[in-house]
Design a protein around this motif. Sequence first.
Motif, PDB file in Angstrom:
ATOM      1  N   SER A 266      44.885  -7.736  15.970  1.00 31.25           N
ATOM      2  CA  SER A 266      45.734  -8.756  15.336  1.00 31.25           C
ATOM      3  C   SER A 266      47.164  -8.264  15.198  1.00 31.25           C
ATOM      4  CB  SER A 266      45.176  -9.133  13.963  1.00 31.25           C
ATOM      5  OG  SER A 266      43.914  -9.745  14.074  1.00 31.25           O
ATOM      6  N   ARG A 267      47.320  -6.991  14.852  1.00 32.97           N
ATOM      7  CA  ARG A 267      48.661  -6.435  14.717  1.00 32.97           C
ATOM      8  C   ARG A 267      49.384  -6.424  16.074  1.00 32.97           C
ATOM      9  NH1 ARG A 267      48.099  -7.432  10.020  1.00 32.97           N
ATOM     10  NH2 ARG A 267      48.114  -5.942   8.298  1.00 32.97           N
ATOM     11  N   VAL A 268      48.663  -6.072  17.112  1.00 30.71           N
ATOM     12  CA  VAL A 268      49.267  -6.073  18.457  1.00 30.71           C
ATOM     13  C   VAL A 268      49.663  -7.489  18.850  1.00 30.71           C
ATOM     14  CG1 VAL A 268      48.868  -5.617  20.908  1.00 30.71           C
ATOM     15  CG2 VAL A 268      48.008  -4.013  19.181  1.00 30.71           C
ATOM     16  N   GLU A 269      48.768  -8.440  18.616  1.00 29.21           N
ATOM     17  CA  GLU A 269      49.053  -9.822  18.996  1.00 29.21           C
ATOM     18  C   GLU A 269      50.184 -10.411  18.159  1.00 29.21           C
ATOM     19  OE1 GLU A 269      45.283 -11.792  18.877  1.00 29.21           O
ATOM     20  OE2 GLU A 269      44.603 -10.845  20.738  1.00 29.21           O
ATOM     21  N   GLN A 270      50.303  -9.985  16.908  1.00 27.64           N
ATOM     22  CA  GLN A 270      51.428 -10.433  16.103  1.00 27.64           C
ATOM     23  C   GLN A 270      52.749  -9.973  16.722  1.00 27.64           C
ATOM     24  OE1 GLN A 270      50.607  -8.950  12.180  1.00 27.64           O
ATOM     25  NE2 GLN A 270      48.925 -10.390  11.844  1.00 27.64           N
ATOM     26  N   LEU A 271      52.742  -8.788  17.303  1.00 31.57           N
ATOM     27  CA  LEU A 271      53.940  -8.279  17.970  1.00 31.57           C
ATOM     28  C   LEU A 271      54.228  -9.087  19.236  1.00 31.57           C
ATOM     29  CD1 LEU A 271      56.123  -6.108  17.811  1.00 31.57           C
ATOM     30  CD2 LEU A 271      54.618  -4.592  19.106  1.00 31.57           C
TER      31      LEU A 271
ATOM     32  N   LEU B  78      41.447  -7.027  23.115  1.00 29.10           N
ATOM     33  CA  LEU B  78      42.779  -7.333  23.644  1.00 29.10           C
ATOM     34  C   LEU B  78      42.705  -7.844  25.081  1.00 29.10           C
ATOM     35  CD1 LEU B  78      45.205  -4.498  22.442  1.00 29.10           C
ATOM     36  CD2 LEU B  78      45.197  -6.903  21.774  1.00 29.10           C
ATOM     37  N   ARG B  79      41.841  -7.236  25.883  1.00 28.31           N
ATOM     38  CA  ARG B  79      41.719  -7.652  27.284  1.00 28.31           C
ATOM     39  C   ARG B  79      41.133  -9.061  27.404  1.00 28.31           C
ATOM     40  NH1 ARG B  79      39.966  -2.002  27.999  1.00 28.31           N
ATOM     41  NH2 ARG B  79      41.716  -0.861  28.931  1.00 28.31           N
ATOM     42  N   ILE B  80      40.300  -9.454  26.460  1.00 25.88           N
ATOM     43  CA  ILE B  80      39.769 -10.816  26.451  1.00 25.88           C
ATOM     44  C   ILE B  80      40.892 -11.819  26.194  1.00 25.88           C
ATOM     45  CG2 ILE B  80      38.322 -12.431  25.133  1.00 25.88           C
ATOM     46  CD1 ILE B  80      36.350 -10.106  24.700  1.00 25.88           C
ATOM     47  N   ALA B  81      41.762 -11.488  25.236  1.00 24.97           N
ATOM     48  CA  ALA B  81      42.782 -12.435  24.781  1.00 24.97           C
ATOM     49  C   ALA B  81      43.994 -12.536  25.700  1.00 24.97           C
ATOM     50  CB  ALA B  81      43.240 -12.055  23.370  1.00 24.97           C
ATOM     51  N   ALA B  82      44.378 -11.440  26.356  1.00 21.03           N
ATOM     52  CA  ALA B  82      45.651 -11.381  27.091  1.00 21.03           C
ATOM     53  C   ALA B  82      45.855 -12.502  28.113  1.00 21.03           C
ATOM     54  CB  ALA B  82      45.793 -10.015  27.759  1.00 21.03           C
ATOM     55  N   PRO B  83      44.840 -12.883  28.918  1.00 17.58           N
ATOM     56  CA  PRO B  83      45.073 -13.941  29.918  1.00 17.58           C
ATOM     57  C   PRO B  83      45.379 -15.313  29.318  1.00 17.58           C
ATOM     58  CG  PRO B  83      43.150 -12.616  30.511  1.00 17.58           C
ATOM     59  CD  PRO B  83      43.525 -12.250  29.105  1.00 17.58           C
ATOM     60  N   MET B  84      45.169 -15.476  28.014  1.00 15.88           N
ATOM     61  CA  MET B  84      45.372 -16.780  27.379  1.00 15.88           C
ATOM     62  C   MET B  84      46.676 -16.853  26.581  1.00 15.88           C
ATOM     63  SD  MET B  84      42.572 -17.799  28.586  1.00 15.88           S
ATOM     64  CE  MET B  84      42.273 -19.419  27.929  1.00 15.88           C
ATOM     65  N   TYR B  85      47.538 -15.851  26.711  1.00 12.83           N
ATOM     66  CA  TYR B  85      48.768 -15.830  25.928  1.00 12.83           C
ATOM     67  C   TYR B  85      49.689 -17.013  26.227  1.00 12.83           C
ATOM     68  CZ  TYR B  85      47.841 -11.088  24.177  1.00 12.83           C
ATOM     69  OH  TYR B  85      47.303  -9.985  23.550  1.00 12.83           O
ATOM     70  N   PHE B  86      49.675 -17.508  27.473  1.00  7.40           N
ATOM     71  CA  PHE B  86      50.557 -18.629  27.820  1.00  7.40           C
ATOM     72  C   PHE B  86      50.246 -19.847  26.951  1.00  7.40           C
ATOM     73  CE2 PHE B  86      51.205 -22.517  30.442  1.00  7.40           C
ATOM     74  CZ  PHE B  86      52.588 -22.544  30.369  1.00  7.40           C
ATOM     75  N   PHE B  87      48.967 -20.114  26.711  1.00  5.43           N
ATOM     76  CA  PHE B  87      48.594 -21.267  25.892  1.00  5.43           C
ATOM     77  C   PHE B  87      49.048 -21.074  24.447  1.00  5.43           C
ATOM     78  CE2 PHE B  87      45.547 -21.301  29.420  1.00  5.43           C
ATOM     79  CZ  PHE B  87      45.743 -22.595  29.882  1.00  5.43           C
ATOM     80  N   LEU B  88      48.991 -19.833  23.978  1.00  2.00           N
ATOM     81  CA  LEU B  88      49.494 -19.532  22.638  1.00  2.00           C
ATOM     82  C   LEU B  88      50.993 -19.814  22.565  1.00  2.00           C
ATOM     83  CD1 LEU B  88      49.139 -18.334  19.791  1.00  2.00           C
ATOM     84  CD2 LEU B  88      49.417 -16.064  20.801  1.00  2.00           C
ATOM     85  N   GLY B  89      51.732 -19.397  23.590  1.00  2.00           N
ATOM     86  CA  GLY B  89      53.170 -19.647  23.623  1.00  2.00           C
ATOM     87  C   GLY B  89      53.501 -21.130  23.640  1.00  2.00           C
ATOM     88  N   LEU B  90      52.711 -21.908  24.379  1.00  2.00           N
ATOM     89  CA  LEU B  90      52.931 -23.359  24.421  1.00  2.00           C
ATOM     90  C   LEU B  90      52.807 -23.990  23.039  1.00  2.00           C
ATOM     91  CD1 LEU B  90      51.130 -24.747  27.618  1.00  2.00           C
ATOM     92  CD2 LEU B  90      53.581 -24.779  27.112  1.00  2.00           C
TER      93      LEU B  90
END
Length: 448
Positions: free
Chosen positions: A280-285, A360-372
Amino acid sequence: MENCYARDMTKGNELSLLLRFTLPMVVGNVFQQFYNMADSIIVGRFIGANALGAVGEVGSLNFLLFSLCMGLGSGVGILTSQYIGAGRDDYVKKIVANSIYITLAAGLLMSLIGFFGAGAILRMMNTPAENFADAFVYTRIVCGGTLIVAGYNTISSILRAFGDARTPLVFLVTGCLVNIVLDLVFVLVFHMGVAGAAWATVIAQVVSMAGSVCYGKAKNPYLKLERRHYKVDKTIIAKSCRIGLSLAGQNALIAFSCVALQSVVNRFGTAVMAAYTATSRVEQLVQQPYSSLETAVSTFTGQNVGAGKYDRVYSGYKKSVWVILIFSLSMMGVILLFAGPIVGIFVKDPDVARIGATGLRIAAPMYFFLGLIYITRGMLNGVGDAAFAMINGVTEVAGRLGFAFALTMIPFVGMWGVWWTNCLTWTLTSLVNLLRVRKGTWKRSLLF
């Protein structure tokens, strides 16, 4: 309006304006996450995994209690940006003055709830016995200081509505440095445990808030108020609360979904709690550029809506999508390659590090949707689309609750369902948000 403390975003190249506003905020938000990470790193390495899990669990609760204050502060900022775009300078000063009353009421209420309700809320979250004492102490101190967070959030929202991202940045960085120094002193020298980390955070927030208010008041002409501006204006308060409470409801629903997900995480024990805290801390960054661009898009949208320039609003939004795509692909590459060493920054336990790296490896490919989600929310919130705010919040609750309980019950998914839940929720919410933009109803959501 154009000066070093206020920027007219109704003229000029949209992408250039957005990036010039965003970059200082990225720096500030990254520093903010660094001092959040400082808590986690120092607590995790020098106090232990149980304490790290306790601090991480309180993060979702903090967001829930801060949500009302953040929403109302953002509502004030959106109203300010729209009236700046409309050229109503004296009315803007009245908005600034009346924001004080809104901030005091919301901040005091949430501080009291956080301080006196900490124990009951943590028990509702199924906090493990070995984490409870640390989580209770950290919650009472940090959540008891919600008034300070409310003050900083409101002044930052107002300054950014003027197009001034620099002043909040300067004092956020200052607060970050204060936090890191006090973390080390309170934890390593005075051996205050998680209480030391909590007090370091609160004191740093006081520094950031006080500095932003004092410096902004001294330098920004919009903050040079007269006695007549302080007269209670029910119309301003009603307008601010209309959008602010919608945003607060959105934030509260999102926070509730995170708290619910945290309760699912807690069922898997201390190792998974610590791993989830680290990821969570990494993803917050990672999310800081998204969050910064969201604020830029919201300010840009508010000013241009106030000026009646809808074409610029949509053009700026489309260009922001490309920025999000490029950044998301870059972050995905970094995470996939270096997930293990990144999680290892937070914890020494090899089992916790292994779980966190896989998450982290599970979540990383979905970062674009988070940004949207972020930039679409910035645009629609900047217009004042109150209905969207609740749609967004309800979607995230439905996603996190539904996916979490379904996925974690599948035997071959189990604890990994926690990370898959976030991925699927990001995807679902981003698609719902895009549909809202495509419908075009946001053009009828003015606050005027």
